[in-house]
Structure formats: structure tokens, C-alpha cells
Design an enzyme around this catalytic site. Structure first.
Site, PDB file in Angstrom:
ATOM      1  N   GLU A  19      29.257  21.207 134.325  1.00 32.36           N
ATOM      2  CA  GLU A  19      28.864  22.384 133.552  1.00 32.36           C
ATOM      3  C   GLU A  19      28.202  23.434 134.436  1.00 32.36           C
ATOM      4  O   GLU A  19      28.448  24.627 134.282  1.00 32.36           O
ATOM      5  CB  GLU A  19      27.897  22.016 132.415  1.00 32.36           C
ATOM      6  CG  GLU A  19      27.539  23.265 131.620  1.00 32.36           C
ATOM      7  CD  GLU A  19      26.583  23.067 130.476  1.00 32.36           C
ATOM      8  OE1 GLU A  19      26.014  21.979 130.320  1.00 32.36           O
ATOM      9  OE2 GLU A  19      26.397  24.043 129.723  1.00 32.36           O
TER      10      GLU A  19
ATOM     11  N   ASP B 233      28.306  16.603 132.319  1.00 34.66           N
ATOM     12  CA  ASP B 233      27.201  17.445 131.850  1.00 34.66           C
ATOM     13  C   ASP B 233      25.922  16.770 132.353  1.00 34.66           C
ATOM     14  O   ASP B 233      25.563  15.686 131.894  1.00 34.66           O
ATOM     15  CB  ASP B 233      27.210  17.548 130.319  1.00 34.66           C
ATOM     16  CG  ASP B 233      26.247  18.642 129.841  1.00 34.66           C
ATOM     17  OD1 ASP B 233      25.355  19.030 130.623  1.00 34.66           O
ATOM     18  OD2 ASP B 233      26.389  19.095 128.694  1.00 34.66           O
TER      19      ASP B 233
ATOM     20  N   ILE C 186      22.728  17.461 132.098  1.00 28.78           N
ATOM     21  CA  ILE C 186      21.775  17.276 130.993  1.00 28.78           C
ATOM     22  C   ILE C 186      22.438  17.854 129.751  1.00 28.78           C
ATOM     23  O   ILE C 186      22.634  19.073 129.661  1.00 28.78           O
ATOM     24  CB  ILE C 186      20.432  18.011 131.203  1.00 28.78           C
ATOM     25  CG1 ILE C 186      19.768  17.646 132.520  1.00 28.78           C
ATOM     26  CG2 ILE C 186      19.483  17.708 130.028  1.00 28.78           C
ATOM     27  CD1 ILE C 186      18.418  18.363 132.769  1.00 28.78           C
ATOM     28  N   ASP C 187      22.808  16.999 128.820  1.00 26.16           N
ATOM     29  CA  ASP C 187      23.281  17.513 127.539  1.00 26.16           C
ATOM     30  C   ASP C 187      22.092  17.441 126.591  1.00 26.16           C
ATOM     31  O   ASP C 187      21.606  16.356 126.263  1.00 26.16           O
ATOM     32  CB  ASP C 187      24.463  16.693 127.005  1.00 26.16           C
ATOM     33  CG  ASP C 187      25.010  17.334 125.746  1.00 26.16           C
ATOM     34  OD1 ASP C 187      25.251  18.550 125.760  1.00 26.16           O
ATOM     35  OD2 ASP C 187      25.165  16.630 124.738  1.00 26.16           O
TER      36      ASP C 187
ATOM     37  N   THR D 246      19.604  20.322 127.027  1.00 28.23           N
ATOM     38  CA  THR D 246      18.602  20.923 127.931  1.00 28.23           C
ATOM     39  C   THR D 246      17.381  21.447 127.184  1.00 28.23           C
ATOM     40  O   THR D 246      16.257  21.341 127.684  1.00 28.23           O
ATOM     41  CB  THR D 246      19.257  22.061 128.742  1.00 28.23           C
ATOM     42  OG1 THR D 246      20.229  21.481 129.600  1.00 28.23           O
ATOM     43  CG2 THR D 246      18.254  22.812 129.591  1.00 28.23           C
TER      44      THR D 246
ATOM     45  N   ASP E 204      30.629  18.383 127.074  1.00 28.96           N
ATOM     46  CA  ASP E 204      29.736  17.880 126.023  1.00 28.96           C
ATOM     47  C   ASP E 204      30.332  16.629 125.355  1.00 28.96           C
ATOM     48  O   ASP E 204      29.611  15.693 125.025  1.00 28.96           O
ATOM     49  CB  ASP E 204      29.541  18.933 124.919  1.00 28.96           C
ATOM     50  CG  ASP E 204      28.880  20.210 125.400  1.00 28.96           C
ATOM     51  OD1 ASP E 204      27.893  20.110 126.142  1.00 28.96           O
ATOM     52  OD2 ASP E 204      29.351  21.311 125.022  1.00 28.96           O
TER      53      ASP E 204
HETATM   54  C1  IPD Z   1      24.310  21.750 124.044  1.00 26.44           C
HETATM   55  C2  IPD Z   1      24.036  20.538 123.209  1.00 26.44           C
HETATM   56  C3  IPD Z   1      23.832  20.926 121.765  1.00 26.44           C
HETATM   57  C4  IPD Z   1      25.022  21.675 121.232  1.00 26.44           C
HETATM   58  C5  IPD Z   1      25.367  22.863 122.098  1.00 26.44           C
HETATM   59  C6  IPD Z   1      25.547  22.428 123.559  1.00 26.44           C
HETATM   60  P1  IPD Z   1      23.455  21.846 126.610  1.00 26.44           P
HETATM   61  O1  IPD Z   1      24.498  21.419 125.414  1.00 26.44           O
HETATM   62  O2  IPD Z   1      25.110  19.618 123.280  1.00 26.44           O
HETATM   63  O3  IPD Z   1      23.652  19.820 120.925  1.00 26.44           O
HETATM   64  O4  IPD Z   1      24.724  22.104 119.930  1.00 26.44           O
HETATM   65  O5  IPD Z   1      26.604  23.375 121.616  1.00 26.44           O
HETATM   66  O6  IPD Z   1      25.816  23.560 124.351  1.00 26.44           O
HETATM   67  O7  IPD Z   1      23.466  23.347 126.655  1.00 26.44           O
HETATM   68  O8  IPD Z   1      22.134  21.301 126.255  1.00 26.44           O
HETATM   69  O9  IPD Z   1      24.101  21.204 127.789  1.00 26.44           O
HETATM   70 CA    CA Z   2      26.003  20.276 126.931  1.00 30.00          CA
HETATM   71 CA    CA Z   3      24.104  20.854 129.967  1.00 31.24          CA
END
Ligand code: IPD
Ligand code: CA
Ligand code: CA
Length: 266
Positions: free
Chosen positions: A71, A87, A89-90, A92, A214
């Protein structure tokens, strides 16, 4: 290089755990936002970048010919049979606020098909894994999603994008979904939400705007636990819509969402 799914999964797990430990142990006391992406609330911290650098360097040291999509750092090695989808950190925003629902997500694709995936949730000490055709596991326990839960008893996870115009529609869609289901959860990590479908902590999940990094690993884990993952009208899961639940609930959620035209932005 050889392609052995077990070995690919083993490497994915060991690298995800190393990154997860680093994210826990090296989190600065005052974590700074170092950049934004799609909107001012779509943040990146120095730790997202450090974790992706670590993951990329470990994987490409072990398998220098493979492709990599992260990402934060983008794509490299196009044309290789094996591609790592990461990813770092999913969730963040959860990481920034020290809430526990964030994960390191690593999926491995071979010839265009996801064959292995790991979602490591360091604050919970939980590592979800799956290999194609071999089931999904948490701590040695094989996972099964819930089945035969009707829509009006379903606990459904969802997520929201970062752009205002998308959120306006997502909020409007929710006004039609909430009265029809048991309740809604917004955990803050798509990968964790999909593992929650796999382990029966929620019954279903849908979100507009989820990207391949994701849902690649979590989607395999949910699929190997018996769930269906896809988009609307028979399309594959993707940024337009990602929907995941047992086959019966998938259909009910799908048919609830379609007339709401949820794939639009205001
Ligand atoms: C997000 C998370 C979140 C989702 C967002 C994503 P990130 O990823 O998965 O739950 O609702 O669409 O972008 O930005 O924390 O890597
Ligand atoms: Ca994510
Ligand atoms: Ca992320």
C-alpha cells in the site's frame, strides 16, 4: 523460483509476525502523522512506512524474483508468477489511537490466484492464516464462518472511506441496512473484519472502497472458512464493493444492497 504454497505461507507468517512485533515494540510515545493520502483523515505514520520496508526487504531477500505490491511503496517486479500483496498496517487510525483492531496483512498470489494469506493482529496476539484448499486457522483451530443466520439476525461489519462524497452515500446506505439487521460494527480494519467473518465474530461484512491489499489475505481466510467473498452482480470483490458472508447471507445482503445503488459517490 519454486512455488510451494506451504513455504510461501510460512514465509508470510514469519515476516508478518516480525513486522507486528516491531509495530508493537517500536511504536513511538508520540506517534506522528507523516502524510495523508485520499483525504486529510487518510493518514500515514512513520510506522506504516517502516513496517512495509521491513516486509519488502525480508520477502525480496528470500525470494528476489517475486513481484510485490504494498500500500505504501507501490508495485515492483511486474510479470513474476508470484506476487506479494501487503498492507503493513490495516487500521492505521486504530494504530494511531492505540485501539487494538489493526493488523499486518500479507497475501501471496500465484499466477493471478491468491493461494496463501496471513492477518496478524499484534495487540490481540492473534495470527489468522489460510492456504488455498487447506482451510483457515487461528491458533491451530480450524475456522468456520457462521451459517444459516438470516439477515434480521446478522451482525454485519462495514467500513467507510476517507472522502466526504463517499461517506455521504455510505451513511445513506446504512440508514436502509441498520433497520434490517441485528446490528452494525465499524471496527476500523477490513482485514480484521474479514477474519471476524471467518471466525464467526460477525456474520457478514460489506464495504465500498476496500483495496486489494485490504482484502486479499482476509478474503482467502474467510473463503477457506466457508464464506463467499465477492462484489455485486457476480463481480469479484474490489474497490466498487466487497461483500463477504456465508452463501445464504451473502445473497440476502447482496439483494438488500443492490437497489440502494451503493457503488456511487455523492
Ligand atoms: C482502512 C481500513 C478500514 C477501511 C478503509 C481502509 P488503512 O485501511 O481497512 O477499515 O474502512 O476502507 O482504507 O487505511 O487503515 O490501511
Ligand atoms: Ca488498509
Ligand atoms: Ca494501511
Amino acid at each position: 523460483m519454486t512455488v510451494n504454497t506451504g513455504e510461501l505461507l510460512e514465509l508470510a507468517v514469519s515476516v508478518a509476525r516480525e513486522a507486528g512485533r516491531m509495530l508493537l515494540d517500536s511504536r513511538p510515545a508520540r506517534l506522528e502523522v507523516v502524510g495523508t493520502k485520499s483525504s486529510p483523515t487518510d493518514v500515514v505514520t512513520e510506522m506504516d512506512r517502516a513496517a512495509e520496508r521491513l516486509i519488502r526487504s525480508r520477502i525480496l531477500a528470500a525470494r528476489p524474483g517475486d513481484a510485490f505490491l504494498g500500500e505504501e511503496g507501490g508495485a515492483s517486479g511486474e510479470g513474476a508468477r508470484v506476487r506479494w500483496i501487503v498492507d503493513p498496517i490495516d487500521g492505521t487510525v486504530n494504530y494511531l489511537y492505540a485501539l487494538p483492531a489493526w493488523a499486518v496483512s500479507i497475501a501471496v498470489e500465484v499466477d493471478g490466484e491468491i493461494v496463501a494469506g496471513v492477518v496478524d493482529i499484534p495487540p490481540l496476539g492473534e495470527v489468522f492464516t489460510a492456504a488455498k484448499g487447506e482451510g483457515a486457522y487461528l491458533a491451530g483451530r480450524r475456522l468456520r464462518c457462521t451459517t444459516e443466520v438470516p439477515l434480521d439476525r446478522a451482525l454485519v461489519a462495514t467500513g467507510f472511506g476517507y472522502e466526504r462524497g463517499r461517506r455521504v452515500v455510505q451513511a445513506e446506505v446504512l440508514t436502509h441496512v441498520i433497520p434490517r439487521v441485528r446490528d452494525i460494527r465499524r471496527g476500523g480494519s477490513c482485514a480484521v473484519d474479514l477474519c471476524s467473518v471467518a471466525s464467526g465474530r460477525v456474520d457478514g461484512y460489506f464495504e465500498r472502497g476496500a483495496q486489494v491489499w485490504d482484502f486479499a489475505a482476509g478474503g482467502l481466510i474467510a473463503g477457506e472458512a466457508g464464506a463467499v467473498i465477492g462484489g455485486l452482480h457476480g463481480r469479484p470483490a474490489g474497490p466498487d464493493m466487497t461483500l463477504c458472508a456465508s452463501p445464504g447471507l451473502f445473497k440476502e445482503l447482496h439483494d438488500l444492497l443492490v437497489p440502494l445503488d451503493p457503488e456511487r459517490d455523492a
